[in-house]
Design a protein around this motif. Structure first.
Motif, PDB file in Angstrom:
ATOM      1  N   PRO A  96      56.989  43.289   6.737  1.00  0.00           N
ATOM      2  CA  PRO A  96      56.050  42.210   7.074  1.00  0.00           C
ATOM      3  C   PRO A  96      56.537  40.872   6.508  1.00  0.00           C
ATOM      4  O   PRO A  96      57.054  40.808   5.384  1.00  0.00           O
ATOM      5  CB  PRO A  96      54.743  42.644   6.399  1.00  0.00           C
ATOM      6  N   GLY A  97      56.409  39.827   7.311  1.00  0.00           N
ATOM      7  CA  GLY A  97      56.776  38.480   6.852  1.00  0.00           C
ATOM      8  C   GLY A  97      58.249  38.158   6.941  1.00  0.00           C
ATOM      9  O   GLY A  97      58.674  37.057   6.587  1.00  0.00           O
ATOM     10  N   GLU A 124      59.067  35.397   9.443  1.00  0.00           N
ATOM     11  CA  GLU A 124      58.529  34.105   9.002  1.00  0.00           C
ATOM     12  C   GLU A 124      59.286  33.569   7.790  1.00  0.00           C
ATOM     13  O   GLU A 124      58.964  32.491   7.275  1.00  0.00           O
ATOM     14  CB  GLU A 124      57.043  34.235   8.658  1.00  0.00           C
ATOM     15  N   ARG A 136      67.328  35.541   7.555  1.00  0.00           N
ATOM     16  CA  ARG A 136      66.345  36.560   7.913  1.00  0.00           C
ATOM     17  C   ARG A 136      66.997  37.789   8.538  1.00  0.00           C
ATOM     18  O   ARG A 136      66.403  38.866   8.610  1.00  0.00           O
ATOM     19  CB  ARG A 136      65.332  35.989   8.908  1.00  0.00           C
ATOM     20  N   LYS A 153      59.229  34.872   4.858  1.00  0.00           N
ATOM     21  CA  LYS A 153      58.477  35.081   3.612  1.00  0.00           C
ATOM     22  C   LYS A 153      58.967  36.301   2.836  1.00  0.00           C
ATOM     23  O   LYS A 153      58.731  36.428   1.645  1.00  0.00           O
ATOM     24  CB  LYS A 153      56.989  35.253   3.934  1.00  0.00           C
TER      25      LYS A 153
END
Lengths: 693, 693
Positions: A559-560, A563, A216, A565
């Protein structure tokens, strides 16, 4: 021998590429690292070529304006050739290293399935060592090949092929080209790797609380690219330079001895010109055997295999050097009328190898968690970050004592045995097995990268364990290699300075400490490593700062991402690091290139000699201090992470992380770059020496 | 003039003691600080006297064994006398400084009642300046008096009073005594003050969360004692040494020129021996006028008064130096046959003063929050402690460039104008107004201590405000003073080294950079400042560590301490610091004393010359770097505390506190001690020079 070495490169490269590159995700990550590294190299090489072109033109102009000095387009061509050969070595080494990473991870995975941890280690080691050895053998093979070609061609370029001094004026250019490339590779690579590393760690680990190499984190790819451009390509260019310079410094001194003998009517000791090539050739044999030793016996105990491989390379080189000296050697008389014995070149070679190893082991003592200094540093980290850093700096300062005394003794001994020729030859003794040293060193970042890929591709945790194991084994040998690099740089620089003094025909009394111009040179020279380091430090922290901003932005705006995603924009981080590194390397580079001619033209050759020695004295200390402070703080952190004094997550660990972060640019940017500053300034002065006679 | 200076000391001391010492609590604290300082000085002086006795005996033995060298009991007596005079100056200065602290606080309190902030500042400044000037005028008065007495008596001690070289062999001993005292005062005082400071801060401010100088903190008294033993007595001994050495280096060189003139039958330029005394004497006049200027005009604007006072002292000294040169000067020819003009001594004096000021201002630029480097450092502290420290180190490294270039130019110019005599005289130019420089420097810790007393005695917050104001004014001038100290140390050391080369009768060609013994000496010499600093760093962190343990113990074991109901055991903390300082100063001291003779006897005088220059080159850089890194991190923290980037208590502030704590031993222990290492090694070599001829 250099062609044999390059043959080995081809064989090893095929060996690496033939391996299974792993699943799609692994290949994707690996190719991102490859692309990032390639993009960086491209920009770096573009900038270096601008410098090369300008210097090429300037040297050629000197040849037109003052044709009697011996400087001209020939030296300029040799110079460009040196830079190109070094660049090719770096490119080959890095292309394979960035392909070996996913293959090492995959080998660890399949090996583990077949034979447990033992099996994984065995298979992974094979790939990583082959990958590292491609860099190692490319460096020594290409460096030596270039040297031989240039020296051979100088015989066709000068009016009288027996005018070795004129031939060396051309050959010196080759070393200068290698040195220029090394400067930018080391400083640019160093800024890239530490800017990315600090940026990735400070936001990822400290702020966001995600583990190292977490997919990430947008800066992780840049961090992995950094390992390759800094620790593989940068290191390779650094040792390429030292290797070439130790050959060329001994030959330049030999040429002046030959000239002197000719003028006095004595028999010219031409063997002094052959011996350096001989030592380099047998060092290549040693390195090849060393690499094969590791590949053959590395499976059972990687740590001891790497160490033993280094010893095998060194011992083979020493034994064959004895043969070379027995066959070619003879006694000779130098320009000061001192006579030396036939076996002197052999003994100084031994002194070089032994003192290099001692310096390496002392680095190991001060930076490994097996010994008292790092253990004590970890213990003192309990008092918070300030004491950690203070103590870390103290460890680095302490660690200068023995290496410097050993170097001083080695210099005295080699000088007594064989004059300044001996000093240069001792450096070559240290560096003859460069192929092996670089192989072992470049293996580390490949293992490190493999670990990163295992993490990002979410492979079985066993894989990461195996790569971590390989990585930590590499750290020990890397510490010894770093000591070697610093010690040999000092020796090579001293050889270059003596060659400069001889070439610029400076009288003893003029470079006396009673000459105030020499003192002024010493002072300014002593200051340069600090000023140069300050600029590098700034460049790293600027690059890190920009990286931090970018990672924070991505965490906030994509965004994400947190997480898992969405994917981070890794390419942008790579380009930030690239830009930071390129911008950051220009000013230090200009300083290193411009100061020697400026001082030479304004204050004269004696002041320039003072400048070089001042930079050597002050830079050697600062370099050892920086490398070992950083190494000690790094390993103190790792020692705590192993569970001592509270382990990971404790306040002690946090303090140690601060220490490690301060130490990182010290050990990976400032320390190694100073070596090159010292050598580059010396080789520029050597090349320009005819202008100052 | 030195007696006039001492008369001023008596007058100022009376002025301080006659003031109101404040209420009982204030007197109690002040006397605790006094007692602590006295106890430390007593132990320090005891240890120094052991060294003095041993060296005294050794030099006397040399006189018996080799009576023809000129070394003997006479030099030994001068040596002991130098150490004693420096000790007396330190003792007087510190006795008054530790009495001026409560009186300054009280003056601030009563002045504030009568005339508000303005009135408080005015009254408090009067006391603090008088207190500081007692130290300043004691240092220059006693140093010069001792010099004159020793030099006068040498006329009676040698067979032929016109044999100035033999007279200088004795006089040099005086400088060595001053240097030995300075080494222990600086390193011992530096370890004491930073060990106590770090201990007090790390437990008090960071762990317990109580404010600085809180009476509940057991280490606060030790911290205040440290300010006095480090920043008052240590600084005084440091400049005592530089001052004496700049006088003696110029005289030693002058003596060899006179000898040379005598042997060639030319007229002996005896005025070269008088001019240094003349410059010192007019410097004293300048200092006295400067002090009175500050006392007279300091009330309205302390900052500008302190600066103007320094200028007044310098300008008066320069003008009167012109008179001295006009009256005594003449042209002369040195040992190398170069002829210099009558006015050369005046111009090198101007060069010394101007370059000293430039070096001072550059220090100020890099360490004051008024300028970009510190502001940027404070801004970057937002990225956490690691970046703060990295950037702080970079600022210090950057700051070496201009001072070193200025020094190099100043050395070149003074040499061109007046040979090595000119170099030594430029140092004296910088140091002639030592009385003023020390007065201004010693004023700072007094104001600082007054603030501590105000806090502990729980006086009106206005009082603390006034003392803080005085303290911060002192910081600027102190930064300039530190630059001065470093610049003059380099100059003085170079003067000493040239005097050594002349005295050891070393041929130019022997101290050439082509001599490998010189190179070995340069390398080992370059390493020493690092090794020495490592030992000091260790001593500080050991002392701090013990202090932390003790403070934690007292907080835990003394019931009611944290609630302010019980008193801490401050005496125990003082004794821990004392012990740490004494233990910590011995090893570095032994290194500084033993290495020069060891190298001189094993590798010979040229290697020793290399050693001295190597230490000078490497130490000068490390010293400037350490002092300015520390200063920058200190002031970045203060700048943040003024409310920038989040102000007190923010994460940025915490990062800056880590930086400040790392910087503290750099700027107050390592930086200043390296100056003395350089000078002590040079003066020992000068004294022992007859052994190496």
């Amino acid at each position: 021998m250099s062609l044999v070495g390059l043959g080995v490169v081809v064989w090893l490269a095929k060996d690496v590429i033939s391996r299974d590159p792993g699943n799609e995700r692994m290949q994707e990550i690996s190719s991102m690292v490859q692309e990032g590294a390639r993009a960086f190299l491209k920009r770096e090489y573009t900038w270096v070529s601008i410098f090369v072109v300008v210097i090429f033109i300037l040297i050629s102009i000197v040849g037109v304006v003052k044709p009697d000095l011996g400087l001209g387009w020939q030296t300029a061509v040799a110079f460009a050739f040196g830079a190109i050969m070094s660049a090719i070595a770096g490119y080959i080494g890095m292309s394979i290293a960035t392909r070996a990473n996913c293959r090492t991870a995959q080998a660890a995975a399949t090996g583990h399935k077949e034979g447990g941890k033992e099996g994984g280690l065995k298979k992974a080691l094979g790939v990583a060592v082959s990958g590292g050895a491609v860099m190692g053998m490319s460096v020594s093979g290409l460096a030596l090949l270039g040297c031989v070609v240039v020296y051979y061609l100088t015989g066709k370029m000068v009016a009288n092929p027996e005018d070795y001094v004129s031939r060396m004026i051309i050959t010196n250019g080759y070393a200068m080209g290698a040195s220029l490339m090394a400067l930018f590779a080391r400083s640019g690579g160093g800024i890239f790797t530490k800017g990315a590393d600090m940026g990735a760690d400070l936001v990822g680990k400290v702020e966001a609380g995600i583990p190292e190499d977490d997919p990430r984190n947008p800066a992780v790819i840049a961090d992995n690219v950094g390992d390759n451009v800094g620790d593989v390509a940068g290191l390779g260019a650094d040792l390429f330079e030292s290797y070439v310079e130790s050959v060329i410094a001994s030959m330049a001194i030999a040429a002046s001895i030959v000239l002197y003998a000719t003028t006095t009517g004595a028999e010219a000791p031409l063997f002094l010109l052959s011996i350096p090539f001989g030592i380099a050739a047998v060092g290549m044999v040693g390195s090849i055997l060393g690499v094969f030793y590791v590949k053959k016996f590395g499976s059972s105990n990687p740590q001891s295999a790497l160490m033993m491989g280094t010893y095998v390379a060194g011992i083979v080189a020493i034994i064959l050097t004895a043969v070379i000296v027995a066959v070619y050697g003879n006694s000779w008389t130098n320009t000061m009328g001192q006579t030396y014995t036939k076996w002197a070149p052999f003994w100084v070679n031994v002194i070089g190898v032994v003192s290099g190893m001692v310096v390496g082991f002392i680095s190991e003592y001060y930076t490994s968690s097996k010994f008292k200094p790092v253990k004590k540093l970890a213990e003192n980290s309990q008092s918070g970050p300030a004491i950690t850093v203070t103590d870390g700096l103290a460890v680095g300062m302490d660690s200068t004592a023995i290496p410097v005394i050993v170097l001083a003794l080695a210099i005295l001994l080699s000088y007594w045995l064989a004059g300044f020729y001996g000093v240069a030859l001792a450096a070559l003794g240290m560096l003859a097995t460069t192929g092996m040293v670089v192989s072992v060193d470049a293996y580390g970042p490949i293992a490190d990268n493999a670990g990163g890929i295992a993490e990002m591709a979410e492979l079985d945790p066993h894989v990461r364990e195996i790569t971590d194991n390989l990585d930590s084994v590499g750290n020990t040998t890397a510490a010894i290699g770093k000591g070697f690099a610093i010690g040999s740089a000092a020796f090579a620089a001293l050889g270059l300075v003596s060659a400069f003094l001889v070439s610029a025909k400076i009288d003893e009394a003029h470079v006396s400490l009673i000459n105030v111009n020499v003192i002024a040179g010493l002072l300014i020279g002593g200051m340069l490593p600090y000023f140069f380091s300050a600029k590098l430090f700034r460049a790293v922290s600027n690059a890190a700062y920009k990286m931090i901003e970018e990672v924070r932005r991505q965490f906030k705006e994509i965004p994400g991402l947190m997480e898992g995603k969405a994917k981070p924009d890794s390419a942008r981080c790579v380009s930030i690091s690239t830009q930071g590194a390129i911008q950051g390397m220009l000013l230090p580079g200009l300083i290193a290139i411009l100061v020697p001619p400026v001082i030479g033209f304004t204050l004269g050759a004696p002041a320039l000699a003072g400048l070089l020695i001042g930079t050597l004295i002050s830079g050697l200390m600062l370099g050892i201090f920086a490398a070992n402070s950083g190494g000690a703080m790094d390993n103190a952190k790792k020692y705590i992470e192993e569970g001592h004094f509270g382990g990971k997550g404790s306040a002690t660990h946090k303090a140690a992380v601060v220490g490690d972060t301060v130490g990182d640019p010290l050990k990976d940017t400032v320390g190694p770059s100073i070596n090159i500053l010292i050598k580059l300034m010396a080789v520029i002065s050597l090349v320009l020496a005819p202008l100052f006679t």
